[in-house]
Design an enzyme around this catalytic site. Structure first.
Site, PDB file in Angstrom:
ATOM      1  N   GLU A   1       0.829  -1.204   0.000  1.00 28.61           N
ATOM      2  CA  GLU A   1       0.000   0.000   0.000  1.00 28.61           C
ATOM      3  C   GLU A   1       0.869   1.262   0.000  1.00 28.61           C
ATOM      4  O   GLU A   1       2.028   1.230   0.397  1.00 28.61           O
ATOM      5  CB  GLU A   1      -0.929   0.012   1.221  1.00 28.61           C
ATOM      6  CG  GLU A   1      -1.866  -1.196   1.296  1.00 28.61           C
ATOM      7  CD  GLU A   1      -2.840  -1.119   2.455  1.00 28.61           C
ATOM      8  OE1 GLU A   1      -3.312  -0.002   2.770  1.00 28.61           O
ATOM      9  OE2 GLU A   1      -3.132  -2.177   3.061  1.00 28.61           O
ATOM     10  N   TYR A   2       0.257   2.360  -0.442  1.00 29.63           N
ATOM     11  CA  TYR A   2       0.910   3.675  -0.501  1.00 29.63           C
ATOM     12  C   TYR A   2       2.218   3.612  -1.283  1.00 29.63           C
ATOM     13  O   TYR A   2       3.235   4.186  -0.902  1.00 29.63           O
ATOM     14  CB  TYR A   2       1.130   4.228   0.909  1.00 29.63           C
ATOM     15  CG  TYR A   2      -0.167   4.578   1.595  1.00 29.63           C
ATOM     16  CD1 TYR A   2      -0.801   5.800   1.342  1.00 29.63           C
ATOM     17  CD2 TYR A   2      -0.775   3.682   2.464  1.00 29.63           C
ATOM     18  CE1 TYR A   2      -2.011   6.107   1.941  1.00 29.63           C
ATOM     19  CE2 TYR A   2      -1.993   3.985   3.076  1.00 29.63           C
ATOM     20  CZ  TYR A   2      -2.599   5.204   2.808  1.00 29.63           C
ATOM     21  OH  TYR A   2      -3.795   5.505   3.397  1.00 29.63           O
TER      22      TYR A   2
ATOM     23  N   TYR B   1     -13.901   0.278   3.542  1.00 30.77           N
ATOM     24  CA  TYR B   1     -14.333   0.666   4.882  1.00 30.77           C
ATOM     25  C   TYR B   1     -13.439   1.779   5.404  1.00 30.77           C
ATOM     26  O   TYR B   1     -12.547   2.248   4.704  1.00 30.77           O
ATOM     27  CB  TYR B   1     -14.341  -0.533   5.840  1.00 30.77           C
ATOM     28  CG  TYR B   1     -13.103  -1.392   5.816  1.00 30.77           C
ATOM     29  CD1 TYR B   1     -11.996  -1.069   6.594  1.00 30.77           C
ATOM     30  CD2 TYR B   1     -13.044  -2.534   5.026  1.00 30.77           C
ATOM     31  CE1 TYR B   1     -10.866  -1.864   6.579  1.00 30.77           C
ATOM     32  CE2 TYR B   1     -11.916  -3.338   4.999  1.00 30.77           C
ATOM     33  CZ  TYR B   1     -10.831  -3.001   5.780  1.00 30.77           C
ATOM     34  OH  TYR B   1      -9.694  -3.785   5.757  1.00 30.77           O
ATOM     35  N   GLU B   2     -13.711   2.204   6.620  1.00 30.66           N
ATOM     36  CA  GLU B   2     -13.010   3.330   7.243  1.00 30.66           C
ATOM     37  C   GLU B   2     -13.418   4.676   6.633  1.00 30.66           C
ATOM     38  O   GLU B   2     -12.623   5.617   6.603  1.00 30.66           O
ATOM     39  CB  GLU B   2     -11.490   3.153   7.205  1.00 30.66           C
ATOM     40  CG  GLU B   2     -10.989   2.052   8.129  1.00 30.66           C
ATOM     41  CD  GLU B   2     -11.010   2.433   9.607  1.00 30.66           C
ATOM     42  OE1 GLU B   2     -10.444   3.474   9.977  1.00 30.66           O
ATOM     43  OE2 GLU B   2     -11.624   1.668  10.388  1.00 30.66           O
TER      44      GLU B   2
END
Length: 428
Positions: free
Chosen positions: A217-218, A282-283
Site C-alpha cells: 500500500e501507498y 471501509y473506514e
C-alpha cells in the site's frame, strides 16, 4: 434465521414467545451481554429455520415474496393459504429458509505482542469453521528481500483442523507505516525481488502456506506498472507450487482516482493477474475523523460496482470491519475515537440507557450517550442488520466472498448469518 429489533418494553420472554423459541437459545445464540437489560433498537438473531413475517399495512404475497427473495408459491404452501387470500394485519406468516449460495471468507489475525493472546487464539478457533482462508498478519518484507515473521502461534493447526487455507500476508510496512521507499526497492531491484520470492517460497513450504497475499500500500504512482510486473513474476513462481495468489486493493471508484493510496493499484491488471483481490471499502468513519458509519452501504456499493466493471466478480472479496468506533463529541481534529466490538457497543448502550437508532441510508446502527463526566458520545457499530445488508450486496454482485479485518472483536451474529446465507467453501 430471524433478525428481530427490540421494541420499547420488550423482554426476552416476550420475544421468545413471539417466535416460539426458548429464552436460553436466544441468549446463547447471540452471546447476549445484556439479557436482563435489553436496549431499544438492539438487533437480535432468532435461531429458527427460515423466518416469520408479520403482515403490515400494504403488504401482499407478492411484496412479501419480493422482500424475502423467494417465490410467493413457497409462502402459500408453507402457510397453507390460498394465493388469493386477504392478508390480515399482524398475521404471522412463515417464510421458508432462503437458498444458500457458496462463498469464501477470509479472517485476518494480528498480534502486536511477543505472544498471541488467548483471546485472539480463541477467536481464530471460533471463526475458523466459517473461514476459507486464515491470514496471520503479517510478514514484513525488508529492504534486502528477507522477511520479518509474525508470531504464528498454532494458527497452522487451527487452519488444518478446519480445512482452512493458511494465507501468507506480505506487506511493505516499515516502522509501523506503509513505506513507498521500501515498495520502490522491492519492485525495482531484480536481485531483491528474487531473494524475496525465494524467501517467500521457503517460508510458505516450512509453515504450509498455500495462499500468498501481497498487501502493498501507498506505493509511488510511478510504480503502478512495476507492481503489475512483479505480480506476473510472482504468479509464475507460485502457481508452479499450486498456491493461490491475491492482493489487497484500495477502495477506488474510477481508474484514475487520485491520491497516494489509490494511484498504484491497477484494478484491471490485478483482475487479470491474480486469483483474487481483497478490496477494502471501509473506514469512511475512522478513528481520527468525525463520527459516521465505518462502512456505509452507498460508498461500499460504489467501490464494488466499479470493481466488477474492471475484473471478474468471482475474483472480488469484499473487505469488512467487524468493529465500530466510540467518538467523544464535539469532534476535535487530532482526537482519536475508541475502536469497539459490536458486543461492547451493546454493553455501553445498556449501561447508559441509550436507544439504538438505525440509519437506513448508511445501513448502520448508532446511538448517543453521556459518560460520567457528562461528555457526549456518538457510537457507530455493526449489527445483524448491517452485516445482512453487506451479504445481500455480496450476493447481488455475485462476488467471491468477504474478508474480515480483523478477528478478535466479538461479533457472534456475523457467524450465525454466514451459516444462514452461505455454504462456506472449504479446501483441503
Amino acid at each position: 434465521m430471524q433478525i428481530h429489533v427490540v421494541k420499547p418494553g420488550q423482554t426476552l420472554f416476550s420475544i421468545a414467545q413471539t417466535y416460539s423459541v426458548g429464552v436460553d437459545r436466544i441468549i446463547q445464540t447471540n452471546q447476549l451481554p445484556n439479557p436482563n437489560n435489553l436496549v431499544t433498537g438492539q438487533a437480535l438473531v432468532i435461531p429458527i429455520i427460515g423466518s416469520y413475517h408479520f403482515v403490515q399495512p400494504g403488504d401482499s404475497l407478492y411484496t412479501i415474496s419480493e422482500k424475502a427473495s423467494i417465490p410467493y408459491e413457497q409462502i402459500v404452501r408453507a402457510n397453507g393459504i390460498s394465493p388469493a387470500a386477504q392478508l390480515t394485519i399482524n398475521t404471522r406468516l412463515y417464510i421458508p429458509a432462503r437458498q444458500k449460495t457458496t462463498a469464501e471468507f477470509v479472517g485476518y489475525v494480528e498480534s502486536r505482542d511477543e505472544t498471541v493472546s488467548k483471546t485472539l487464539e480463541a477467536s481464530a478457533i471460533e471463526s475458523a469453521p466459517y473461514l476459507t482462508h486464515l491470514a496471520p498478519f503479517s510478514f514484513q518484507a525488508l529492504r534486502d528481500g528477507s522477511l520479518k515473521e509474525p508470531i504464528l502461534s498454532n494458527f497452522s493447526d487451527i487452519a488444518r483442523d478446519n480445512r482452512t487455507i493458511l494465507m501468507m500476508v506480505i506487506n511493505n510496512l516499515e516502522n509501523g507505516q506503509f513505506s513507498e521507499e521500501l515498495g520502490y526497492i522491492l519492485l525495482n531491484s531484480t536481485s531483491v525481488q528474487n531473494k524475496l520470492l525465494n524467501n517467500i517460497t521457503t517460508t510458505a513450504q516450512k509453515y504450509n502456506f498455500k495462499h500468498i497475499h501481497f498487501d502493498f500500500e501507498y506505493l509511488r504512482s510511478t510504480d503502478r506498472e512495476t507492481y503489475n510486473q512483479f505480480l506476473r513474476k510472482a504468479k509464475e513462481r507460485f502457481h508452479k507450487e499450486g498456491w493461490l495468489l491475491s492482493t489487497s486493493l484500495a477502495p477506488k471508484t474510477n481508474r484514475e482516482q487520485k491520491g497516494r493510496w489509490y494511484e498504484s493499484h491497477d484494478y484491471k491488471a490485478h483482475g487479470e493477474i491474480v486469483d483474487m483481490v481483497v478490496i477494502m471499502p471501509y473506514e469512511w468513519g475512522y478513528s481520527r475523523g468525525p463520527a459516521m458509519a465505518v462502512s456505509p452501504i452507498g460508498p461500499v456499493r460504489q467501490v464494488l460496482e466499479y470493481a466488477v466493471s474492471e475484473m471478474p466478480s468471482k475474483k472480488i472479496v469484499m473487505g469488512h470491519n467487524p468493529y465500530g468506533y466510540d467518538w467523544t463529541l464535539p469532534f476535535v481534529q487530532g482526537s482519536t475515537a475508541k475502536a469497539i466490538s459490536p458486543q461492547r457497543a451493546i454493553q455501553i448502550a445498556a449501561a447508559n440507557q441509550a436507544v439504538i437508532e438505525y440509519d437506513e441510508k448508511a445501513q448502520a446502527p448508532f446511538f448517543h450517550y453521556k459518560d460520567q463526566a457528562e461528555k457526549k458520545h456518538e457510537v457507530w457499530f455493526e449489527d445483524a442488520r448491517s452485516i445482512q445488508a453487506k451479504f445481500d450486496l455480496l450476493k447481488e454482485l455475485n462476488l467471491r466472498g468477504m474478508s474480515y479485518w480483523k478477528l478478535g472483536l466479538s461479533f457472534p451474529q456475523n457467524w450465525l448469518l454466514i451459516s444462514d446465507n452461505f455454504n462456506v467453501r472449504k479446501r483441503s
